[in-house]
Design an enzyme around this catalytic site. Structure first.
Site, PDB file in Angstrom:
ATOM      1  N   HIS A   1       0.838  -1.204   0.000  1.00 45.35           N
ATOM      2  CA  HIS A   1       0.000   0.000   0.000  1.00 45.35           C
ATOM      3  C   HIS A   1       0.870   1.250   0.000  1.00 45.35           C
ATOM      4  O   HIS A   1       0.618   2.199  -0.749  1.00 45.35           O
ATOM      5  CB  HIS A   1      -0.896   0.052   1.251  1.00 45.35           C
ATOM      6  CG  HIS A   1      -1.963  -0.983   1.308  1.00 45.35           C
ATOM      7  ND1 HIS A   1      -2.170  -1.737   2.428  1.00 45.35           N
ATOM      8  CD2 HIS A   1      -2.893  -1.370   0.408  1.00 45.35           C
ATOM      9  CE1 HIS A   1      -3.182  -2.553   2.221  1.00 45.35           C
ATOM     10  NE2 HIS A   1      -3.644  -2.356   0.990  1.00 45.35           N
TER      11      HIS A   1
ATOM     12  N   LYS B   1     -15.358  -7.838   5.651  1.00 39.94           N
ATOM     13  CA  LYS B   1     -13.973  -8.292   5.727  1.00 39.94           C
ATOM     14  C   LYS B   1     -13.531  -8.594   7.153  1.00 39.94           C
ATOM     15  O   LYS B   1     -12.401  -8.960   7.378  1.00 39.94           O
ATOM     16  CB  LYS B   1     -13.030  -7.252   5.103  1.00 39.94           C
ATOM     17  CG  LYS B   1     -13.115  -7.216   3.595  1.00 39.94           C
ATOM     18  CD  LYS B   1     -11.967  -6.441   3.017  1.00 39.94           C
ATOM     19  CE  LYS B   1     -11.946  -6.557   1.508  1.00 39.94           C
ATOM     20  NZ  LYS B   1     -10.791  -5.884   0.927  1.00 39.94           N
TER      21      LYS B   1
ATOM     22  N   ARG C   1      -3.932  -3.705  -7.543  1.00 42.14           N
ATOM     23  CA  ARG C   1      -4.537  -5.023  -7.616  1.00 42.14           C
ATOM     24  C   ARG C   1      -3.572  -6.025  -8.207  1.00 42.14           C
ATOM     25  O   ARG C   1      -2.722  -5.696  -9.027  1.00 42.14           O
ATOM     26  CB  ARG C   1      -5.804  -5.008  -8.487  1.00 42.14           C
ATOM     27  CG  ARG C   1      -7.000  -4.494  -7.768  1.00 42.14           C
ATOM     28  CD  ARG C   1      -7.358  -5.412  -6.612  1.00 42.14           C
ATOM     29  NE  ARG C   1      -8.431  -4.868  -5.837  1.00 42.14           N
ATOM     30  CZ  ARG C   1      -8.462  -4.889  -4.506  1.00 42.14           C
ATOM     31  NH1 ARG C   1      -7.479  -5.346  -3.824  1.00 42.14           N
ATOM     32  NH2 ARG C   1      -9.487  -4.423  -3.860  1.00 42.14           N
TER      33      ARG C   1
ATOM     34  N   SER D   1      -3.248  -7.743   3.019  1.00 46.02           N
ATOM     35  CA  SER D   1      -3.577  -7.509   4.429  1.00 46.02           C
ATOM     36  C   SER D   1      -4.122  -8.765   5.099  1.00 46.02           C
ATOM     37  O   SER D   1      -3.749  -9.079   6.233  1.00 46.02           O
ATOM     38  CB  SER D   1      -4.597  -6.378   4.550  1.00 46.02           C
ATOM     39  OG  SER D   1      -4.040  -5.157   4.143  1.00 46.02           O
TER      40      SER D   1
END
Length: 171
Positions: free
Chosen positions: A20, A44, A97, A135
């Protein structure tokens, strides 16, 4: 003089990873102002609260923005991405992505374009050393007592390890 170019980089950032941060650093080169949108996404099952994620992202991104000389802010959002982009005056959506997510991203970009064709989506690939970091995998490695310090910043690794320990203790 042309209007400042505003980009948004949306995500759940639970937790923020080195991948990120690589995209933030590179995205800062593309815009005059970067808004990092931290999304609520209860599906999530986040490890950190929205407020904690906003604070972590701000703490880790601030030095990058400062060294790039670009204005930035971290904002939480709970709305359609395009509505958020319109609200903050974004011209560009920056996305990170993996190739495995291409079909989903392709569909989302097409839908977003139909909602507002004036906002471009730009896909950036993370540095190859960060491309496999996700993550959810960082959290999984931490839950099994694996070392995560090469995947996330030091302060984030400490927070993840602490939160995993708290969840084991039932706090």
């Amino acid at each position: 003089m042309s209007a400042p170019r505003v980009g948004i980089y949306p995500g759940t950032f639970d937790p923020i990873t080195n991948g990120h941060l690589d995209i933030i650093k590179r995205g800062l080169r593309l815009v005059d102002r970067l808004v990092i949108g931290v999304a609520t996404n209860p599906s999530k099952d986040p490890l950190f609260t929205l407020e904690e994620r906003v604070a972590m992202v701000a703490q880790e991104a601030a030095p990058l923005a400062e060294s790039a000389g670009v204005d930035f802010e971290v904002v939480q959002f709970n709305e359609l991405l395009m509505h958020f982009a319109e609200r903050v005056g974004a011209d560009i959506i920056i996305r990170l992505r993996a190739v495995a997510d291409f079909e989903y991203e392709f569909q989302m970009t097409g839908m977003n374009y139909q909602i507002n064709p004036d906002i471009e989506t730009v896909f950036l690939m993370a540095d190859p050393k960060y491309q496999t970091i996700a993550s959810r995998l960082v959290k999984e490695v931490a839950r099994y007592d694996g070392k995560i310090s090469s995947f996330v910043p030091v302060r984030v690794a400490e927070a993840v390890v602490k939160r995993v320990a708290e969840s084991r203790a039932g706090k």
